[in-house]
Design a protein around this motif. Structure first.
Motif, PDB file in Angstrom:
ATOM      1  N   LYS A   6       0.842  -1.203   0.000  1.00 15.76           N
ATOM      2  CA  LYS A   6       0.000   0.000   0.000  1.00 15.76           C
ATOM      3  C   LYS A   6       0.872   1.247   0.000  1.00 15.76           C
ATOM      4  O   LYS A   6       0.621   2.199  -0.750  1.00 15.76           O
ATOM      5  N   HIS A   7       1.921   1.253   0.811  1.00 13.85           N
ATOM      6  CA  HIS A   7       2.808   2.420   0.903  1.00 13.85           C
ATOM      7  C   HIS A   7       3.582   2.643  -0.397  1.00 13.85           C
ATOM      8  O   HIS A   7       3.746   3.780  -0.842  1.00 13.85           O
ATOM      9  N   ILE A   8       4.044   1.567  -1.003  1.00 15.19           N
ATOM     10  CA  ILE A   8       4.763   1.692  -2.275  1.00 15.19           C
ATOM     11  C   ILE A   8       3.829   2.227  -3.356  1.00 15.19           C
ATOM     12  O   ILE A   8       4.188   3.139  -4.113  1.00 15.19           O
ATOM     13  N   SER A   9       2.602   1.706  -3.407  1.00 11.91           N
ATOM     14  CA  SER A   9       1.615   2.173  -4.391  1.00 11.91           C
ATOM     15  C   SER A   9       1.300   3.647  -4.184  1.00 11.91           C
ATOM     16  O   SER A   9       1.208   4.413  -5.148  1.00 11.91           O
ATOM     17  N   LEU A  82      -0.056   8.670   7.110  1.00  8.22           N
ATOM     18  CA  LEU A  82      -0.238   7.609   6.118  1.00  8.22           C
ATOM     19  C   LEU A  82       0.729   6.456   6.324  1.00  8.22           C
ATOM     20  O   LEU A  82       0.334   5.293   6.306  1.00  8.22           O
ATOM     21  N   PHE A  83       1.996   6.768   6.517  1.00  3.66           N
ATOM     22  CA  PHE A  83       3.024   5.731   6.536  1.00  3.66           C
ATOM     23  C   PHE A  83       3.292   5.146   7.921  1.00  3.66           C
ATOM     24  O   PHE A  83       4.118   4.259   8.067  1.00  3.66           O
ATOM     25  N   SER A  84       2.564   5.619   8.933  1.00  6.14           N
ATOM     26  CA  SER A  84       2.692   5.029  10.272  1.00  6.14           C
ATOM     27  C   SER A  84       1.640   3.945  10.511  1.00  6.14           C
ATOM     28  O   SER A  84       1.490   3.455  11.622  1.00  6.14           O
ATOM     29  N   ASN A  85       0.891   3.629   9.471  1.00  5.25           N
ATOM     30  CA  ASN A  85      -0.149   2.579   9.516  1.00  5.25           C
ATOM     31  C   ASN A  85      -1.299   2.912  10.462  1.00  5.25           C
ATOM     32  O   ASN A  85      -1.979   2.017  10.945  1.00  5.25           O
ATOM     33  N   ARG A  86      -1.539   4.179  10.712  1.00  8.42           N
ATOM     34  CA  ARG A  86      -2.671   4.584  11.548  1.00  8.42           C
ATOM     35  C   ARG A  86      -3.951   4.720  10.741  1.00  8.42           C
ATOM     36  O   ARG A  86      -5.034   4.654  11.297  1.00  8.42           O
ATOM     37  N   CYS A  87      -3.798   4.947   9.456  1.00  6.37           N
ATOM     38  CA  CYS A  87      -4.950   5.156   8.582  1.00  6.37           C
ATOM     39  C   CYS A  87      -5.506   3.800   8.166  1.00  6.37           C
ATOM     40  O   CYS A  87      -4.864   3.058   7.431  1.00  6.37           O
ATOM     41  N   LYS A  88      -6.695   3.471   8.627  1.00  2.00           N
ATOM     42  CA  LYS A  88      -7.284   2.146   8.388  1.00  2.00           C
ATOM     43  C   LYS A  88      -8.154   2.091   7.131  1.00  2.00           C
ATOM     44  O   LYS A  88      -8.347   1.041   6.547  1.00  2.00           O
ATOM     45  N   SER A  89      -8.711   3.197   6.703  1.00  2.00           N
ATOM     46  CA  SER A  89      -9.601   3.224   5.543  1.00  2.00           C
ATOM     47  C   SER A  89      -8.808   3.527   4.268  1.00  2.00           C
ATOM     48  O   SER A  89      -8.027   4.482   4.227  1.00  2.00           O
ATOM     49  N   LEU A  90      -9.028   2.719   3.239  1.00  2.00           N
ATOM     50  CA  LEU A  90      -8.360   2.986   1.960  1.00  2.00           C
ATOM     51  C   LEU A  90      -8.841   4.280   1.320  1.00  2.00           C
ATOM     52  O   LEU A  90      -8.067   4.993   0.694  1.00  2.00           O
ATOM     53  N   TRP A  91     -10.119   4.609   1.464  1.00  2.53           N
ATOM     54  CA  TRP A  91     -10.644   5.875   0.934  1.00  2.53           C
ATOM     55  C   TRP A  91      -9.912   7.047   1.573  1.00  2.53           C
ATOM     56  O   TRP A  91      -9.492   7.980   0.886  1.00  2.53           O
TER      57      TRP A  91
END
Length: 165
Positions: A6-9, A82-91
């Motif tokens: 997800k982060h690379i994308s 975004l990159f700390s994996n706190r954001c759970k929703s893809l939207w």
């Protein structure tokens, strides 16, 4: 591994949007800075070069360093989120990424030139001249607001737990 993909994308998306923004601004500067106007879609959109030292609609013109500092703070904070994996929703994740890409695109201009290069001018309505980065910020913000509204209404509809003993 899922987070890494997800982060690379997201990083690739941000780089592509910023690159597209910078390339289009380069060509606008090259072809339009002498005052030429190029029709694109008759009656809807034309290309006209403009230098914006302010924010939307040239508000607060001349506050270059305020915009630079504010943009850096917002982009760094958003990227950390975004990159700390706190954001759970893809939207939510992707909309913030799109907003950040627009912020970075205009930040590059402010740092390098002291103004933002705008070149897209709607002709069907009296509106400001804008650029690809502005489109990214606007589209990302619309999706972000939509997500937040839907999420707020979804939470409001959830039945409340009975805390009575």
């Amino acid at each position: 591994m899922k987070h890494l993909t997800k982060h690379i994308s997201c990083t690739i998306m941000i780089v592509l949007i910023v690159a597209f923004d910078q390339i289009t601004k380069y060509f606008a500067s090259l072809k339009l800075s002498d005052g030429d106007v190029i029709g694109f879609i008759p009656g809807l959109v034309q290309f006209r070069y403009a230098e914006n030292t302010g924010m939307a609609f040239s508000m607060l013109s001349g506050a270059r360093w305020v915009f630079i500092v504010l943009t850096v703070c917002v982009c760094v904070g958003a990227l950390y989120y975004l990159f700390s994996n706190r954001c759970k929703s893809l939207w939510l994740y992707w909309s913030i990424g799109v907003v950040v890409s627009g912020g970075i695109g205009n930040l590059i201009d402010r740092i390098c030139y002291g103004y933002v290069v705008d070149f897209i001018e709607p002709t069907f309505v009296d509106f400001a001249v804008f650029n690809i980065a502005d489109c990214a910020v606007t589209c990302g913000a619309v999706v972000l607001i939509g997500y937040l509204l839907i999420d707020a209404f979804k939470d409001a509809k959830k039945p409340k737990e009975n805390t009575d003993g």
